[in-house]
Design an enzyme around this catalytic site. Structure first.
Site, PDB file in Angstrom:
ATOM      1  N   GLN A  51       0.814  -1.218   0.000  1.00  0.00           N
ATOM      2  CA  GLN A  51       0.000   0.000   0.000  1.00  0.00           C
ATOM      3  C   GLN A  51       0.848   1.269   0.000  1.00  0.00           C
ATOM      4  O   GLN A  51       0.348   2.342  -0.320  1.00  0.00           O
ATOM      5  CB  GLN A  51      -0.937   0.029   1.217  1.00  0.00           C
ATOM      6  CG  GLN A  51      -2.036  -1.028   1.144  1.00  0.00           C
ATOM      7  CD  GLN A  51      -2.971  -0.919   2.327  1.00  0.00           C
ATOM      8  OE1 GLN A  51      -2.702  -1.470   3.385  1.00  0.00           O
ATOM      9  NE2 GLN A  51      -4.068  -0.195   2.162  1.00  0.00           N
ATOM     10  N   HIS A 131      -7.370  -9.216   6.261  1.00  0.00           N
ATOM     11  CA  HIS A 131      -7.396  -8.143   5.269  1.00  0.00           C
ATOM     12  C   HIS A 131      -5.973  -7.778   4.822  1.00  0.00           C
ATOM     13  O   HIS A 131      -5.704  -7.681   3.623  1.00  0.00           O
ATOM     14  CB  HIS A 131      -8.106  -6.925   5.888  1.00  0.00           C
ATOM     15  CG  HIS A 131      -8.156  -5.725   5.014  1.00  0.00           C
ATOM     16  ND1 HIS A 131      -9.328  -5.236   4.474  1.00  0.00           N
ATOM     17  CD2 HIS A 131      -7.165  -4.899   4.566  1.00  0.00           C
ATOM     18  CE1 HIS A 131      -9.048  -4.164   3.734  1.00  0.00           C
ATOM     19  NE2 HIS A 131      -7.744  -3.943   3.784  1.00  0.00           N
ATOM     20  N   HIS A 135      -3.576  -8.374   1.115  1.00  0.00           N
ATOM     21  CA  HIS A 135      -2.830  -7.362   0.352  1.00  0.00           C
ATOM     22  C   HIS A 135      -1.497  -7.924  -0.150  1.00  0.00           C
ATOM     23  O   HIS A 135      -1.025  -7.556  -1.225  1.00  0.00           O
ATOM     24  CB  HIS A 135      -2.511  -6.150   1.233  1.00  0.00           C
ATOM     25  CG  HIS A 135      -3.590  -5.107   1.291  1.00  0.00           C
ATOM     26  ND1 HIS A 135      -3.980  -4.378   0.194  1.00  0.00           N
ATOM     27  CD2 HIS A 135      -4.341  -4.651   2.316  1.00  0.00           C
ATOM     28  CE1 HIS A 135      -4.930  -3.517   0.542  1.00  0.00           C
ATOM     29  NE2 HIS A 135      -5.172  -3.664   1.830  1.00  0.00           N
TER      30      HIS A 135
HETATM   31 NI    NI Z   1      -6.492  -2.519   2.913  1.00  0.00          NI
END
Ligand code: NI
Length: 161
Positions: A51, A131, A135
């Site tokens: 991210q 979660h 990723h």
């Molecule tokens: Ni996320």
């Protein structure tokens, strides 16, 4: 320490599979610190390295249970039960959706010192673990949403991950 730019959906990097972390270098230490700072600044409860554009198997989690979790090369070894609830993601700003996850998971990972440990997580922490680990394999929660992806109406509606 620095706040890094959070990649958002549509960025190819979020679809890639991340590589294992081999050693804790000064650069990796800085990444961990930056990820916490970036996550807190964005009011998130979890963040995965991709991210912020780094394709490494590293996540940070803080669901306000008094712990700051660093999970390196994490693997879910057991899972049990089911929970269905709202989920959000810092890489999918302004959106939320309903996702079913295991109620409890056991995770094996390395900590920030590259020492192995096991974590038993339940509830929100289990959701965050699932979660964030997704990723690392290039998966976003939007693929798992039951029904429609919705606009967030209040900031408290969902934990952003
Ligand atoms: Ni996320």
């Amino acid at each position: 320490m620095a706040v890094r730019q959070i990649r958002v959906i549509g960025d190819e990097i979020l679809t890639k599979k991340c590589k294992p972390v081999k050693e804790m270098t000064p650069r990796m230490k800085e990444l961990v610190e930056d990820m916490f700072e970036t996550m807190y600044q964005a009011n998130g409860v979890g963040l995965a390295a991709p991210q912020v554009g780094i394709l490494k198997r590293l996540v940070t989690i803080d669901v306000e249970d008094g712990n700051q979790y660093v999970l390196i090369n994490p693997e879910i070894t057991e899972q049990e039960g089911e929970q269905t609830g709202y989920e959000g993601c810092l890489s999918v700003p302004g959106k939320t959706g309903i996702v079913t996850r295991p109620e409890r998971v056991r995770v094996r990972a390395l900590d920030a010192e590259m020492e192995p440990f096991e974590l038993e997580a339940e509830g929100l922490l289990a959701r965050a673990v699932c979660h964030e680990l997704a990723h690392l394999d290039g998966q976003l929660y939007v693929e798992l949403v039951e029904g429609e992806l919705m606009d967030v109406e209040s900031e408290e509606e969902s934990g952003e991950e």
